[in-house]
Design an enzyme around this catalytic site. Structure first.
Site, short mmCIF file in Angstrom:
data_model
loop_
_atom_site.label_atom_id
_atom_site.label_comp_id
_atom_site.label_asym_id
_atom_site.label_seq_id
_atom_site.Cartn_x
_atom_site.Cartn_y
_atom_site.Cartn_z
N GLU B 57 0.82 -1.22 0.00
CA GLU B 57 0.00 0.00 0.00
C GLU B 57 0.85 1.27 0.00
O GLU B 57 0.46 2.27 -0.61
CB GLU B 57 -0.95 -0.01 1.20
CG GLU B 57 -2.20 -0.88 1.00
CD GLU B 57 -1.94 -2.36 1.26
OE1 GLU B 57 -0.82 -2.71 1.70
OE2 GLU B 57 -2.85 -3.17 1.02
N HIS B 126 -12.20 -5.22 7.81
CA HIS B 126 -12.56 -5.04 6.40
C HIS B 126 -13.93 -4.36 6.27
O HIS B 126 -14.62 -4.55 5.28
CB HIS B 126 -12.61 -6.39 5.67
CG HIS B 126 -11.25 -6.97 5.40
ND1 HIS B 126 -10.45 -7.45 6.40
CD2 HIS B 126 -10.56 -7.15 4.25
CE1 HIS B 126 -9.32 -7.91 5.86
NE2 HIS B 126 -9.36 -7.73 4.57
#
Lengths: 339, 321
Positions: B57, B126
Site C-alpha cells: 500500500e 474489512h
C-alpha cells in the site's frame, strides 16, 4: 543489453576537469553552508531541528554531477546539500532555516522539508523511507511520458529497515523503473550503530539480491568514485535497464541532529573518519593532478562570500508573514474546507 | 447501471478523455478489481494505463504521489478502506501536506479509491467507515457517493480536481442500481443534495446511510412526519450552505453516520450548526451512529451496530416526540 547504453564517464579532457571542479565547488558550498547553519543554531536563529551533512558531501555532489537538470531528486530531512546541488538558491535555503519571508517555502517547510521544483528537487522527506515509493512514482511517470528522465532517492542507512524501503525496491524492480536508490550509510541510524540493529553487514548492498539487483558498494567519501558509480546507474536507468541500489559508505562529523553531540561514538572512530574527510582528500587529489591552487582557493573564497551574503540577506528579511498561514492547503491557493 | 459498474464507467469516461489518467492498485487490471469495480478497463486501455501492483500500500500511494507531482493524474485503488491504516503516513503525512509544506510548489491531482464501510459481514478489519479519519487531515478532499450517477459524476470531478481526493465507494452499495445520465457526466465536489424535501426535520446522511435515511423517511411519512433528507456527498469540501438552509426551514436536525461515535463527521456538522444556526434550532441536534465499537462480523451483531432504517426512524420519532 540495456547496460550497454549506460553512459561511461568521461575520464579525461577539459569536460571531466570541469565536472570535477563542479563537484569540488558543490562540496565546499555545502560544507560552508552547514557550518554556518550550525553557528546560527548556537545563536538561536535556527529553531526546531536540523540535520547537517558535514562529512557526507561527496555523495551529494558526486551524484548530482551525474544527473541531468530535468532528472528528479528526492532527499531526506538531511537535505540542505541536495537542495542546493539542484540549484536551490543558498539565500532561500538559509532564509527557510531562519523562518523568513524569503525562505524557499516561505517558512512553511523548514529545514527538513526543503523543496525546489524549479530544479526538479522534489522534496526532503522527514518520515524515514517515505520518499522511496514517491521517487518510484516520478520514475514511473517519466517512463509513461517517454521523457527518459531518471529519479534519484537519497536515504540513510536507517531507512533500509523500514517497510517502505522494501515496498519501493520491489516495485521498482518489478516495474523496471528508471530510479536510482542511493543509501548514504553513515554507520549510525540516529544514535545507534546500524550494524547493531540490522541482520546483514551492509544494510543496502546485502539486500540488493532480494530485488534481483547487483550489490553496489562505494566509498562515499570519494567523490570521483561516487560520480562514476552514479553515472553508471543513471545511464542504466535512462537506457531502460531499470533501478539500481547504491550503498555509499560515509560518516557524519557531527551528531544526528542539532540536539545530539554524538558522544556515543568512539573517539578513535571519529578520528579515523575525520582523517577521511572527503573535501581535503579531493582537494589534494586535484592539486596532485596539477590543478592550480588558486583555482581551488577561488572556489573556496566564492563559497565563503556566498554563505556570508546568504546569511546577511536571510537575517535582514522579515519573519514569515502570518498571512501565509492559511494559504496553499488546496490548489485554489487557500485553506477553505467548507461552503 | 449498478454502483459497481458506475465506477468503471466513470474511470473509462475520464481515461478516454485524458491520457494522463492512469489506474493502479492490487488486482485492478487482470482481475477487474476485488470488487469488480474496474472490470474491462485493462482490456479497454491496456497494461500501460491499468497497472496491477503487489500488496504494497505504501508503494501504491507513493507511486501515485510521485506520478501526480510530475504530470500524471493517477487513480490508486486501496481495495478495503481499512488498509489506509497501512499507508497512513503516505496519505496523511505526504500526500496531504505536500502542497502546504512546499508553499504551493507541488500539486497532487490524484484520486485514491477505497471500498468503504460495513454490511458485508467481513468483520472489524474489512468493514470500517474511515471517512472521519480522512476528514480530520488538512489537505485531503473526501467524497462519498451514494448513487451510481454520483459515482460517475463525482469520480469525474475528483479526477479533474488538482487536489488529492479520497473517493470512498460504499461496499454495501456496489450491487445497487440507478439511472446515470447519458453522455459525459461531471458533477461538482462539495455540493450536498436534498434527496427528499420535507418540513419537520433535517436528516443529514452520507453514503449508505443516505438510503437508510430515505427509507426511514418513508416509514415516518405514513405517521405524518415529513423529513428532509440531505445527502452530504462530500465531507471536504463540506456544503454547510445546503445544511443551514434546511435547518432554517425545519429547526430539527438528525445526523445518520455509519462511523463509530467519537469524532464522526456528524460531530463537526453538529458543532457548526450549534455555532451558526443555534437560533434556528427547536431542539438539540441528535446523532445516530454506529456505537463506539469495532464492527463485529455476525449478521445479527453487525445489523445491530450500523444504523438501520428502523433505528433511524425510531430515533427521529423519539427526538420529535
Amino acid at each position: 543489453m540495456a547496460r550497454d547504453t549506460a553512459r561511461e564517464p568521461v575520464k579525461t579532457g577539459p569536460d571531466y576537469l570541469e565536472v570535477r571542479l563542479g563537484i569540488y565547488r558543490g562540496m565546499v558550498r555545502v560544507r560552508y553552508f552547514e557550518k554556518r547553519a550550525y553557528d546560527l543554531f548556537l545563536q538561536n536563529l535556527v529553531k526546531g531541528t536540523s540535520h547537517l551533512a558535514i562529512g557526507q558531501e561527496a555523495i551529494a555532489a558526486g551524484v548530482a554531477a551525474a544527473l541531468r537538470p530535468d532528472d528528479y531528486v528526492f532527499a531526506t530531512y538531511r537535505g540542505h546539500a541536495h537542495a542546493m546541488l539542484r540549484g536551490a538558491p543558498m539565500v532561500a535555503v538559509m532564509a527557510e532555516l531562519l523562518g523568513r519571508e524569503n525562505g524557499l517555502m516561505g517558512g512553511k517547510g523548514g529545514s527538513m522539508h526543503l523543496t525546489y521544483t524549479e530544479g526538479n528537487f522534489m522534496g526532503s522527506y522527514a518520515i524515514v523511507g517515505a520518499h522511496l515509493p514517491i521517487a518510484n512514482g516520478a520514475a514511473w511517470s517519466a517512463l509513461y511520458r517517454g521523457t527518459d528522465q531518471v529519479a534519484v532517492a537519497f536515504f540513510g542507512d536507517g531507512a533500509t529497515n523500514i517497510g517502505a524501503f522494501h515496498e519501493a525496491l520491489n516495485l521498482a524492480a518489478t516495474w523496471k523503473l528508471p530510479v536510482v536508490f542511493v543509501c548514504e550509510n553513515n554507520l549510525y541510524m540516529e544514535y545507534t550503530p546500524i550494524r547493531k540493529v540490522t541482520a546483514v553487514e551492509r544494510p543496502a548492498a546485502d539486500r540488493a539480491s532480494a530485488y534481483g539487483l547487483p550489490p553496489v558498494l562505494v566509498d562515499g567519501n570519494d567523490a570521483d568514485m561516487v560520480f562514476e558509480t552514479a553515472t553508471r546507474a543513471v545511464g542504466l536507468a535512462r537506457g531502460g535497464g531499470g533501478p539500481s541500489l547504491i550503498e555509499a559508505v560515509t560518516y557524519r562529523h557531527g551528531g544526528h541532529s542539532r540536539a545530539d553531540p554524538g558522544k556515543y561514538r568512539p573517539d578513535a572512530e571519529v578520528a579515523e573518519w575525520l582523517a577521511k574527510d572527503p573535501i581535503p582528500r579531493y582537494k589534494e587529489r586535484l592539486l596532485d593532478e596539477g590543478v592550480a591552487a588558486e583555482v581551488l582557493e577561488r572556489i573556496e573564497a566564492e563559497a565563503a562570500a556566498e554563505v556570508d551574503q546568504a546569511t546577511e540577506q536571510a537575517k535582514a528579511a522579515a519573519p514569515a508573514h502570518p498571512g501565509g498561514l492559511e494559504r496553499e492547503v488546496f490548489s485554489d491557493g487557500g485553506a477553505t474546507w467548507r461552503r | 447501471m449498478t454502483y459497481r459498474e458506475a465506477v468503471a464507467a466513470g474511470l473509462a469516461q475520464e481515461m478516454a478523455r485524458d491520457p494522463s489518467v492512469v489506474l493502479i492498485g492490487e488486482d485492478v487490471g487482470a482481475a477487474g478489481g476485488v470488487f469488480k469495480a474496474t472490470a474491462g478497463l485493462l482490456e479497454k486501455f491496456g497494461a500501460r494505463r491499468v497497472k496491477d501492483t503487489p500488496i504494497s500500500e505504501q508503494a501504491i500511494i507513493g507511486a501515485a504521489m510521485g506520478a501526480a507531482m510530475t504530470g500524471l493524474r493517477p487513480v490508486a485503488e486501496l481495495m478495503f478502506a481499512d488498509f489506509v491504516s497501512v499507508c497512513h503516513d503516505l496519505v496523511a503525512n505526504q500526500v496531504a501536506k505536500a502542497r502546504y509544506m512546499t508553499n504551493g510548489q507541488v500539486s497532487l491531482p490524484l484520486v485514491v479509491r477505497f471500498g468503504n464501510g460495513g454490511g458485508l459481514r467481513f468483520g472489524a478489519q474489512h468493514s470500517q467507515s474511515v471517512e472521519s479519519w480522512l476528514m480530520a487531515v488538512p489537505g485531503l478532499k473526501v467524497v462519498v457517493p451514494s448513487t451510481p450517477a454520483d459515482v460517475v459524476g463525482l469520480l469525474a470531478a475528483a479526477v479533474r480536481d488538482d487536489d488529492p481526493v479520497m473517493f470512498l465507494e460504499e461496499k454495501a452499495l456496489y450491487p445497487t442500481s440507478g439511472e446515470v445520465p447519458e453522455g459525459e457526466h461531471v458533477d461538482e465536489l462539495g455540493t450536498a443534495r436534498v434527496r427528499r424535501p420535507g418540513k419537520d426535520c433535517s436528516v443529514i446522511a452520507l453514503g449508505t446511510m443516505a438510503d437508510r435515511a430515505l427509507a426511514a423517511a418513508e416509514q415516518l411519512q405514513a405517521e405524518g412526519i415529513d423529513c428532509e433528507v440531505i445527502d452530504l456527498r462530500s465531507l471536504v469540501p463540506l456544503d454547510m450552505t445546503t445544511v443551514a438552509a434546511s435547518v432554517a426551514k425545519t429547526g430539527r436536525v438528525f445526523t445518520v453516520e455509519e462511523n463509530p461515535r467519537l469524532c464522526g463527521w456528524g460531530a463537526e456538522v453538529a458543532s457548526i450548526i450549534c455555532e451558526e444556526c443555534f437560533y434556528d434550532l427547536d431542539a438539540p441536534v441528535r446523532r445516530i451512529t454506529t456505537p463506539h465499537v469495532p464492527l463485529p462480523a455476525a449478521d445479527s451483531l453487525e445489523d445491530a451496530a450500523i444504523p438501520s432504517a428502523e433505528r433511524v426512524a425510531a430515533a427521529i420519532r423519539e427526538g420529535l416526540g
